[in-house]
Design a protein around this motif. Structure first.
Motif, PDB file in Angstrom:
ATOM      1  N   ASP A  11       8.815  -6.127  21.910  1.00 16.91           N
ATOM      2  CA  ASP A  11       9.800  -6.257  20.833  1.00 16.91           C
ATOM      3  C   ASP A  11      10.056  -4.883  20.230  1.00 16.91           C
ATOM      4  O   ASP A  11       9.119  -4.178  19.853  1.00 16.91           O
ATOM      5  CB  ASP A  11       9.278  -7.209  19.746  1.00 16.91           C
ATOM      6  CG  ASP A  11       9.240  -8.646  20.264  1.00 16.91           C
ATOM      7  OD1 ASP A  11      10.132  -9.007  21.045  1.00 16.91           O
ATOM      8  OD2 ASP A  11       8.306  -9.390  19.905  1.00 16.91           O
ATOM      9  N   SER A  25      10.981 -14.471  24.022  1.00 13.68           N
ATOM     10  CA  SER A  25      11.978 -13.432  23.698  1.00 13.68           C
ATOM     11  C   SER A  25      12.646 -12.890  24.968  1.00 13.68           C
ATOM     12  O   SER A  25      13.615 -12.138  24.894  1.00 13.68           O
ATOM     13  CB  SER A  25      11.289 -12.271  22.986  1.00 13.68           C
ATOM     14  OG  SER A  25      10.297 -11.720  23.849  1.00 13.68           O
ATOM     15  N   HIS A  38      14.385  -6.214  28.886  1.00 10.27           N
ATOM     16  CA  HIS A  38      14.896  -7.583  28.725  1.00 10.27           C
ATOM     17  C   HIS A  38      15.224  -8.260  30.055  1.00 10.27           C
ATOM     18  O   HIS A  38      15.449  -7.597  31.051  1.00 10.27           O
ATOM     19  CB  HIS A  38      16.150  -7.578  27.843  1.00 10.27           C
ATOM     20  CG  HIS A  38      15.847  -7.266  26.414  1.00 10.27           C
ATOM     21  ND1 HIS A  38      15.780  -5.974  25.952  1.00 10.27           N
ATOM     22  CD2 HIS A  38      15.558  -8.080  25.362  1.00 10.27           C
ATOM     23  CE1 HIS A  38      15.464  -6.001  24.659  1.00 10.27           C
ATOM     24  NE2 HIS A  38      15.324  -7.248  24.280  1.00 10.27           N
TER      25      HIS A  38
END
Length: 208
Positions: A109, A104, A90
């Motif tokens: 994911d 995202s 992330h």
């Protein structure tokens, strides 16, 4: 005769203030040097684009079935050749060369937050630093949350940890392309040796 190993080494295209990307220049120099006759070396220039990385990396892993993939990137802050231990999933909100970033802000994911390389970077760093090469290596746990780390995480994910990332300083600060290529060659050969040694160790354990 030892079975040939396949190694892919990538560098990046120019971006931002890096009108010439030291990583790709060094990788092209490495291609001239080669990794010896037991290693098939394939090099590839990676676009500084998130979506291009998502397309390119799976095809490289699938096409060549490499024992090891080493990504090389430039860091304006680096003064040493820096071995990155891990990639994070992330935090990718910096725009790429196409003014895009993943909605995202992550690589995969549902992927783990952090993936470590199977290679012991501290051991590699120690070995190459004590080999009298004249290029200083260091180790890092933060590859910068941009295309470098995005590429590294993706490759670690695809290759189950059989990947490495090396940050190099800009050319001439302090090393030439030739010196960087020599350092990359030393690093990659040590990595292959270490991986082979670890495989033998595992086989011994399984054989008991």
């Amino acid at each position: 005769m030892a079975e040939k190993k396949t190694v892919i080494v990538t560098g990046f295209e120019p971006f931002g203030e890096h009108a010439v990307n030291a990583s790709w220049v060094a990788v092209q120099e490495l291609e001239k040097l080669g990794l010896g006759q037991n290693v098939d070396l394939h090099v590839s220039e990676v676009p500084v684009e998130y979506q291009a990385v998502q397309n390119l990396l799976p095809s490289l892993w699938k096409q060549y079935h490499p024992q090891l993939v080493v990504h090389v990137g430039v860091s304006g802050m680096a003064t040493t050749v820096t071995l990155e231990k891990c990639g994070h999933n992330h935090g990718y909100s910096r725009l790429d060369n196409c003014n895009f970033y993943p909605g995202s802000e992550c690589c995969m994911d549902g992927g783990p937050e952090c993936i470590h390389s199977v290679i012991d970077m501290d051991a590699i760093c120690k070995r190459v630093n004590s080999s009298g090469l004249g290029v200083t290596l260091s180790v890092s746990k933060d590859a910068g949350r941009y295309l470098c780390e995005y590429t590294y995480y993706t490759s670690l994910y695809l290759g189950k940890g059989r990947s490495a990332f090396v940050h190099v300083p800009p050319l001439g600060k302090p090393y030439s392309a030739e010196e960087l290529a020599q350092a990359l060659r030393a690093v990659i050969l040590e990595m292959l040796e270490l991986m082979e040694h670890n495989t033998e160790k595992q086989l011994c354990q399984h054989g008991q």
